[in-house]
Write a protein that holds these residues in place. Structure first.
Motif, PDB file in Angstrom:
ATOM      1  N   LEU A  21     -14.226 -17.721 -37.398  1.00 31.36           N
ATOM      2  CA  LEU A  21     -15.038 -16.990 -38.460  1.00 31.36           C
ATOM      3  C   LEU A  21     -16.257 -16.419 -37.679  1.00 31.36           C
ATOM      4  O   LEU A  21     -16.470 -15.102 -38.295  1.00 31.36           O
ATOM      5  N   GLY A  22     -16.908 -16.907 -36.894  1.00 32.97           N
ATOM      6  CA  GLY A  22     -17.887 -16.063 -36.213  1.00 32.97           C
ATOM      7  C   GLY A  22     -17.621 -15.131 -35.629  1.00 32.97           C
ATOM      8  O   GLY A  22     -18.173 -13.944 -35.422  1.00 32.97           O
ATOM      9  N   ALA A  23     -16.442 -14.974 -34.952  1.00 33.93           N
ATOM     10  CA  ALA A  23     -15.985 -14.017 -34.126  1.00 33.93           C
ATOM     11  C   ALA A  23     -15.693 -12.774 -34.992  1.00 33.93           C
ATOM     12  O   ALA A  23     -15.753 -11.543 -34.950  1.00 33.93           O
ATOM     13  N   PHE A  24     -14.658 -13.289 -36.125  1.00 29.96           N
ATOM     14  CA  PHE A  24     -14.431 -12.203 -37.203  1.00 29.96           C
ATOM     15  C   PHE A  24     -15.767 -11.698 -37.752  1.00 29.96           C
ATOM     16  O   PHE A  24     -15.516 -10.216 -37.971  1.00 29.96           O
ATOM     17  N   PHE A  25     -16.714 -12.480 -38.161  1.00 25.48           N
ATOM     18  CA  PHE A  25     -17.891 -11.581 -38.807  1.00 25.48           C
ATOM     19  C   PHE A  25     -18.574 -10.657 -37.782  1.00 25.48           C
ATOM     20  O   PHE A  25     -19.035  -9.674 -38.024  1.00 25.48           O
ATOM     21  N   CYS A  26     -18.709 -11.367 -36.457  1.00 25.04           N
ATOM     22  CA  CYS A  26     -19.403 -10.301 -35.502  1.00 25.04           C
ATOM     23  C   CYS A  26     -18.667  -8.959 -35.330  1.00 25.04           C
ATOM     24  O   CYS A  26     -19.182  -7.963 -35.146  1.00 25.04           O
ATOM     25  N   LEU A  27     -17.289  -8.893 -35.244  1.00 28.27           N
ATOM     26  CA  LEU A  27     -16.535  -7.923 -34.878  1.00 28.27           C
ATOM     27  C   LEU A  27     -16.510  -7.010 -36.334  1.00 28.27           C
ATOM     28  O   LEU A  27     -16.266  -5.828 -36.375  1.00 28.27           O
ATOM     29  N   TRP A  28     -16.473  -7.793 -37.466  1.00 29.34           N
ATOM     30  CA  TRP A  28     -16.493  -6.966 -38.565  1.00 29.34           C
ATOM     31  C   TRP A  28     -17.786  -6.038 -38.868  1.00 29.34           C
ATOM     32  O   TRP A  28     -17.629  -4.870 -39.590  1.00 29.34           O
ATOM     33  N   ASN A  29     -18.911  -6.850 -38.705  1.00 33.18           N
ATOM     34  CA  ASN A  29     -20.326  -6.147 -38.657  1.00 33.18           C
ATOM     35  C   ASN A  29     -20.749  -5.656 -37.532  1.00 33.18           C
ATOM     36  O   ASN A  29     -21.752  -6.429 -36.745  1.00 33.18           O
ATOM     37  N   ARG A  30     -20.148  -4.756 -37.043  1.00 31.41           N
ATOM     38  CA  ARG A  30     -20.662  -4.086 -35.296  1.00 31.41           C
ATOM     39  C   ARG A  30     -21.463  -3.468 -35.664  1.00 31.41           C
ATOM     40  O   ARG A  30     -21.247  -1.929 -35.428  1.00 31.41           O
ATOM     41  N   THR A  31     -22.718  -3.457 -36.041  1.00 33.38           N
ATOM     42  CA  THR A  31     -23.797  -2.657 -36.102  1.00 33.38           C
ATOM     43  C   THR A  31     -24.289  -2.297 -34.832  1.00 33.38           C
ATOM     44  O   THR A  31     -24.971  -1.106 -34.801  1.00 33.38           O
TER      45      THR A  31
END
Length: 135
Positions: A21-31
């Protein structure tokens, strides 16, 4: 030679879920690029955790040794049964399961989580007694 598989516990599943889930969140919000790098690192950690949970095995060899293979990527640890001081069964936190604690002659300890702890302990103790009777 006898092989015991690793027991996948709720802690393993929780860690894999959180890393994924952390990897998904980081790659989803790639600001910024830091989030992308962190997401890629968390993917690597997740893959390693899955590999360790699924492919870890404990092998009692015919030459009186215990091989701990921590996944396909990880290293193999060899323990000579002649160096084992004591073996005991211990509960996890909140008594969610059991693991085997192996104490060595030099004072170091190794914990293993075989799928069938009682069978693993009886096979290990039988081999240690057999080794002691031969000497």
């Amino acid at each position: 030679m006898r092989t015991f598989q690793h027991k996948v516990t709720i802690n393993d599943m929780g860690a894999i879920t959180i890393f994924g889930l952390g990897a998904f969140f980081c790659l989803w919000n790639r600001t910024n690029s830091l989030m992308v790098i962190l997401g890629c690192l968390l993917i690597i950690v997740t893959i390693r955790a899955v590999d360790r949970a699924i492919h870890t095995s404990y092998v009692l060899t015919d030459d009186s040794a215990l091989q701990i293979k921590t996944g396909r990527i990880g290293l193999t640890k060899h323990i000579l049964l002649s160096e084992v001081k004591s073996v005991e069964k211990r509960p996890f936190a909140f008594h969610l399961g059991h693991y085997a604690l192996i104490e060595m002659m030099n004072g170091s300890v190794v914990s293993v989580q075989p799928d069938n702890v009682d069978s693993f302990l009886s096979a290990l103790k039988k081999r240690i007694e057999k080794k002691d009777n031969e000497v």
